[in-house]
Write a protein that holds these residues in place. Structure first.
Motif, PDB file in Angstrom:
ATOM      1  N   ARG A 213      -4.804 -10.884  -8.688  1.00  0.00           N
ATOM      2  CA  ARG A 213      -3.655 -10.343  -7.966  1.00  0.00           C
ATOM      3  C   ARG A 213      -3.624  -8.821  -8.054  1.00  0.00           C
ATOM      4  NH1 ARG A 213       1.420 -14.377  -8.309  1.00  0.00           N
ATOM      5  NH2 ARG A 213       0.326 -16.349  -8.530  1.00  0.00           N
ATOM      6  N   THR A 214      -3.875  -8.289  -9.240  1.00  0.00           N
ATOM      7  CA  THR A 214      -3.877  -6.841  -9.418  1.00  0.00           C
ATOM      8  C   THR A 214      -4.996  -6.207  -8.605  1.00  0.00           C
ATOM      9  OG1 THR A 214      -3.034  -7.129 -11.661  1.00  0.00           O
ATOM     10  CG2 THR A 214      -3.952  -4.985 -11.114  1.00  0.00           C
ATOM     11  N   ALA A 215      -6.175  -6.809  -8.631  1.00  0.00           N
ATOM     12  CA  ALA A 215      -7.300  -6.270  -7.881  1.00  0.00           C
ATOM     13  C   ALA A 215      -7.026  -6.331  -6.380  1.00  0.00           C
ATOM     14  CB  ALA A 215      -8.574  -7.039  -8.222  1.00  0.00           C
ATOM     15  N   THR A 216      -6.342  -7.386  -5.926  1.00  0.00           N
ATOM     16  CA  THR A 216      -5.993  -7.510  -4.514  1.00  0.00           C
ATOM     17  C   THR A 216      -5.076  -6.378  -4.090  1.00  0.00           C
ATOM     18  OG1 THR A 216      -6.236  -9.917  -4.525  1.00  0.00           O
ATOM     19  CG2 THR A 216      -4.839  -8.967  -2.824  1.00  0.00           C
ATOM     20  N   ASP A 217      -4.034  -6.111  -4.887  1.00  0.00           N
ATOM     21  CA  ASP A 217      -3.123  -5.023  -4.561  1.00  0.00           C
ATOM     22  C   ASP A 217      -3.836  -3.672  -4.601  1.00  0.00           C
ATOM     23  OD1 ASP A 217      -1.015  -6.706  -4.118  1.00  0.00           O
ATOM     24  OD2 ASP A 217      -0.168  -6.499  -6.115  1.00  0.00           O
ATOM     25  N   THR A 218      -4.788  -3.509  -5.536  1.00  0.00           N
ATOM     26  CA  THR A 218      -5.541  -2.259  -5.615  1.00  0.00           C
ATOM     27  C   THR A 218      -6.380  -2.057  -4.357  1.00  0.00           C
ATOM     28  OG1 THR A 218      -5.643  -2.397  -8.025  1.00  0.00           O
ATOM     29  CG2 THR A 218      -7.235  -0.956  -6.953  1.00  0.00           C
ATOM     30  N   LEU A 219      -7.034  -3.124  -3.896  1.00  0.00           N
ATOM     31  CA  LEU A 219      -7.823  -3.052  -2.669  1.00  0.00           C
ATOM     32  C   LEU A 219      -6.938  -2.712  -1.479  1.00  0.00           C
ATOM     33  CD1 LEU A 219     -10.355  -3.539  -0.934  1.00  0.00           C
ATOM     34  CD2 LEU A 219      -9.795  -5.985  -0.964  1.00  0.00           C
ATOM     35  N   MET A 220      -5.803  -3.379  -1.369  1.00  0.00           N
ATOM     36  CA  MET A 220      -4.919  -3.115  -0.239  1.00  0.00           C
ATOM     37  C   MET A 220      -4.284  -1.733  -0.333  1.00  0.00           C
ATOM     38  SD  MET A 220      -5.228  -5.491   1.906  1.00  0.00           S
ATOM     39  CE  MET A 220      -3.946  -4.873   2.994  1.00  0.00           C
ATOM     40  N   ARG A 221      -4.112  -1.225  -1.555  1.00  0.00           N
ATOM     41  CA  ARG A 221      -3.579   0.129  -1.683  1.00  0.00           C
ATOM     42  C   ARG A 221      -4.579   1.143  -1.129  1.00  0.00           C
ATOM     43  NH1 ARG A 221      -0.454   2.407  -6.907  1.00  0.00           N
ATOM     44  NH2 ARG A 221       0.926   0.779  -6.144  1.00  0.00           N
ATOM     45  N   ARG A 222      -5.887   0.903  -1.350  1.00  0.00           N
ATOM     46  CA  ARG A 222      -6.898   1.790  -0.784  1.00  0.00           C
ATOM     47  C   ARG A 222      -6.832   1.761   0.739  1.00  0.00           C
ATOM     48  NH1 ARG A 222      -8.663   6.168  -1.786  1.00  0.00           N
ATOM     49  NH2 ARG A 222      -9.084   5.502  -3.935  1.00  0.00           N
ATOM     50  N   ILE A 223      -6.671   0.559   1.302  1.00  0.00           N
ATOM     51  CA  ILE A 223      -6.541   0.443   2.751  1.00  0.00           C
ATOM     52  C   ILE A 223      -5.273   1.149   3.225  1.00  0.00           C
ATOM     53  CG2 ILE A 223      -6.161  -1.189   4.638  1.00  0.00           C
ATOM     54  CD1 ILE A 223      -7.952  -3.161   3.138  1.00  0.00           C
ATOM     55  N   ALA A 224      -4.154   0.910   2.529  1.00  0.00           N
ATOM     56  CA  ALA A 224      -2.885   1.533   2.916  1.00  0.00           C
ATOM     57  C   ALA A 224      -2.973   3.053   2.842  1.00  0.00           C
ATOM     58  CB  ALA A 224      -1.762   1.021   2.019  1.00  0.00           C
ATOM     59  N   ASP A 225      -3.541   3.571   1.766  1.00  0.00           N
ATOM     60  CA  ASP A 225      -3.638   5.025   1.609  1.00  0.00           C
ATOM     61  C   ASP A 225      -4.545   5.642   2.666  1.00  0.00           C
ATOM     62  OD1 ASP A 225      -1.971   4.807  -0.539  1.00  0.00           O
ATOM     63  OD2 ASP A 225      -3.508   5.093  -2.065  1.00  0.00           O
ATOM     64  N   THR A 226      -5.589   4.910   3.063  1.00  0.00           N
ATOM     65  CA  THR A 226      -6.473   5.414   4.114  1.00  0.00           C
ATOM     66  C   THR A 226      -5.739   5.479   5.442  1.00  0.00           C
ATOM     67  OG1 THR A 226      -8.403   4.453   2.994  1.00  0.00           O
ATOM     68  CG2 THR A 226      -8.677   5.074   5.288  1.00  0.00           C
ATOM     69  N   ILE A 227      -4.956   4.435   5.740  1.00  0.00           N
ATOM     70  CA  ILE A 227      -4.208   4.426   6.999  1.00  0.00           C
ATOM     71  C   ILE A 227      -3.187   5.559   7.038  1.00  0.00           C
ATOM     72  CG2 ILE A 227      -2.557   3.108   8.389  1.00  0.00           C
ATOM     73  CD1 ILE A 227      -3.970   0.567   7.486  1.00  0.00           C
ATOM     74  N   THR A 228      -2.423   5.729   5.954  1.00  0.00           N
ATOM     75  CA  THR A 228      -1.394   6.777   5.952  1.00  0.00           C
ATOM     76  C   THR A 228      -2.003   8.181   5.882  1.00  0.00           C
ATOM     77  OG1 THR A 228      -1.140   6.499   3.545  1.00  0.00           O
ATOM     78  CG2 THR A 228       0.390   5.294   4.964  1.00  0.00           C
ATOM     79  N   GLU A 229      -3.227   8.284   5.346  1.00  0.00           N
ATOM     80  CA  GLU A 229      -3.888   9.577   5.330  1.00  0.00           C
ATOM     81  C   GLU A 229      -4.309   9.969   6.744  1.00  0.00           C
ATOM     82  OE1 GLU A 229      -7.707  11.491   3.021  1.00  0.00           O
ATOM     83  OE2 GLU A 229      -6.531   9.958   1.964  1.00  0.00           O
ATOM     84  N   ALA A 230      -4.733   8.959   7.530  1.00  0.00           N
ATOM     85  CA  ALA A 230      -5.133   9.224   8.911  1.00  0.00           C
ATOM     86  C   ALA A 230      -3.929   9.268   9.849  1.00  0.00           C
ATOM     87  CB  ALA A 230      -6.121   8.150   9.379  1.00  0.00           C
ATOM     88  N   LEU A 231      -2.918   8.446   9.557  1.00  0.00           N
ATOM     89  CA  LEU A 231      -1.700   8.372  10.380  1.00  0.00           C
ATOM     90  C   LEU A 231      -0.500   8.550   9.454  1.00  0.00           C
ATOM     91  CD1 LEU A 231      -2.717   5.230  12.478  1.00  0.00           C
ATOM     92  CD2 LEU A 231      -2.734   7.601  13.280  1.00  0.00           C
ATOM     93  N   PRO A 232      -0.080   9.791   9.196  1.00  0.00           N
ATOM     94  CA  PRO A 232       0.956  10.052   8.182  1.00  0.00           C
ATOM     95  C   PRO A 232       2.268   9.317   8.408  1.00  0.00           C
ATOM     96  CG  PRO A 232      -0.162  12.082   8.806  1.00  0.00           C
ATOM     97  CD  PRO A 232      -0.620  11.029   9.767  1.00  0.00           C
TER      98      PRO A 232
END
Length: 326
Positions: free
Chosen positions: A173-192
Motif C-alpha cells: 500500500r505504501t509503495a502504491t501511494d509512493t508510485l502514484m505520488r510520483r505520477i501526481a507530482d509529474t502531472i502538477t509539475e507540467a500542469l500546475p
C-alpha cells in the motif's frame, strides 16, 4: 553426487543469507536511531509509535479522517501526532547530523522511514491489546522493547506468518501511494493547476480490472486541462525538473501507455480509487467518477466507511496525497 546446479543454488542461498544479515543490521540501526529521534520529539514518556496495519474496530479506518500514526505513552495516551504542521523540529545536534537535510517535520518523511524498514525485511511487533489503538508499533522506550521480546523489529523469518503477510500488504500500500505520488507530482509539475486525474474503468470498478485508463486531468473546479482521448493534445514537458525526468528513466513522463499500464497493474491487485465530488461531475465525463487526488487537501466523495460492504473500508485506496471529504 553434487552437481554444478546444486553448487549454484548453495552459493545463491549463501549470498541471500549474507544480504539478509546486512540489511537486518542496517534496519536495526535505523530503527534504533529513529526511536531515539521520536523520544527526542515526543519527550521522555514516549513509549511506542503506533503503526496502522489494519482498521481498528469502532474507529474510522479511512486515513482521510484519522491518520493513526502517532507516539503514545505506556497508557496509550497520544503524545505526538505525526501530522504536517504538528511535528516539532529536531534540535539534538547528533540526531540532526544523522538525518542531514531529511525533513522530519513532514509526515511523508516518517512514512518513508517506516516503508524503508519494511522493505529491509523488518516486521513491527504487536503489543498488549489492552493498550488503546496500539496493535502494531515501533517500540521506543526500553520497557516497550522488553515487552516486544527484546527487539524493535522482528525479522520476517522470526515473525508470525500472519504478521509477515500484513507487513508485506502494508508495504504494498505504501509503495502504491509512493508510485502514484510520483505520477501526481509529474502531472502538477507540467500542469500546475491540476487537481484530479479522472479515470475510465471498464465495466464495474469493484469487480473488473480488464481495463483502467487515464481519461482527463481536471482542475479543482472540475474543468478539463487535458483530455487523453484527444491524441493531438500534447503536454509541454520542457519544464520538468531533472529529478522528475530521472525518476521516469527511459520512459516518457505522462505517456498514455505507461499510465494505462500502471493503473491496470494496480487495479489487478484490488486497489480502488476515490470518487470525484458530485458537484464537479459533468455530463461529458461519462458516468464514471473514479479519480486520483493529485495534491493535498482537494475534495473527494467519501461515503460511510462503516456501511456494510463499503469498498473504502476493506480495500487499499490509492492516495498519493490525503484528500478532504467533499
Amino acid at each position: 553426487m553434487t552437481t554444478t546446479h546444486d553448487l549454484d543454488l548453495d552459493a545463491f542461498a549463501g549470498h541471500t543469507a549474507r544480504h539478509d544479515v546486512r540489511t537486518g543490521d542496517v534496519a536495526r540501526e535505523l530503527a534504533d536511531v529513529y526511536a531515539a529521534t521520536l523520544a527526542h520529539l515526543a519527550g521522555p514518556d514516549a513509549h511506542v509509535l503506533a503503526v496502522p496495519y489494519e482498521p481498528v474496530p469502532d474507529v474510522d479506518p479511512d486515513p482521510v479522517l484519522d491518520p493513526h500514526l502517532y507516539v503514545v505513552d505506556a497508557f496509550g495516551r497520544p503524545l505526538l501526532r505525526l501530522r504536517d504542521g504538528e511535528i516539532p523540529a529536531v534540535t539534538d545536534p547528533r540526531l540532526r547530523a544523522y538525518w542531514g537535510d531529511f525533513d522530519l517535520a513532514r509526515r511523508a518523511c516518517h512514512e518513508e522511514i517506516l516503508d524503508r524498514l519494511r522493505r529491509m525485511g523488518g516486521v513491527f511487533p504487536r503489543f498488549d491489546p489492552r493498550v488503546p489503538d496500539v496493535r502494531v508499533g515501533l517500540p521506543i522506550s526500553a520497557t516497550a522493547v522488553t515487552a516486544a521480546g527484546g527487539a524493535r523489529l522482528l525479522s520476517r523469518q522470526g515473525a508470525p506468518c500472519l504478521d509477515t503477510f500484513e507487513a508485506a500488504d502494508d508495504m504494498f500500500r505504501t509503495a502504491t501511494d509512493t508510485l502514484m505520488r510520483r505520477i501526481a507530482d509529474t502531472i502538477t509539475e507540467a500542469l500546475p493547476e491540476a487537481a484530479y486525474l479522472l479515470l475510465a474503468v471498464f465495466d464495474d470498478h469493484d469487480y473488473s480490472h480488464e481495463d483502467t485508463y487515464p481519461k482527463r486531468v481536471l482542475d479543482e473546479r472540475g474543468e478539463t486541462l487535458l483530455d487523453f482521448d484527444l491524441k493531438h493534445e500534447q503536454v509541454d514537458l520542457s519544464g520538468l525538473s531533472d529529478r522528475t525526468r530521472a525518476a521516469w528513466g527511459r520512459r516518457t513522463a505522462l505517456d498514455f501507455g505507461t499510465l494505462r499500464h500502471t493503473l491496470q497493474w494496480l487495479h489487478s491487485r484490488l486497489v480502488v480509487f476515490d470518487e470525484l465530488p458530485s458537484d464537479l461531475r459533468k455530463a461529458e465525463y461519462d458516468d464514471k467518477w473514479y479519480c486520483v487526488a493529485l495534491r493535498p487537501d482537494v475534495r473527494v466523495e467519501i461515503g460511510d466507511p462503516h456501511a456494510d460492504h463499503h469498498r473504502l473500508a476493506y480495500e487499499p485506496v490509492v492516495r498519493p496525497y490525503r484528500p478532504r471529504a467533499a
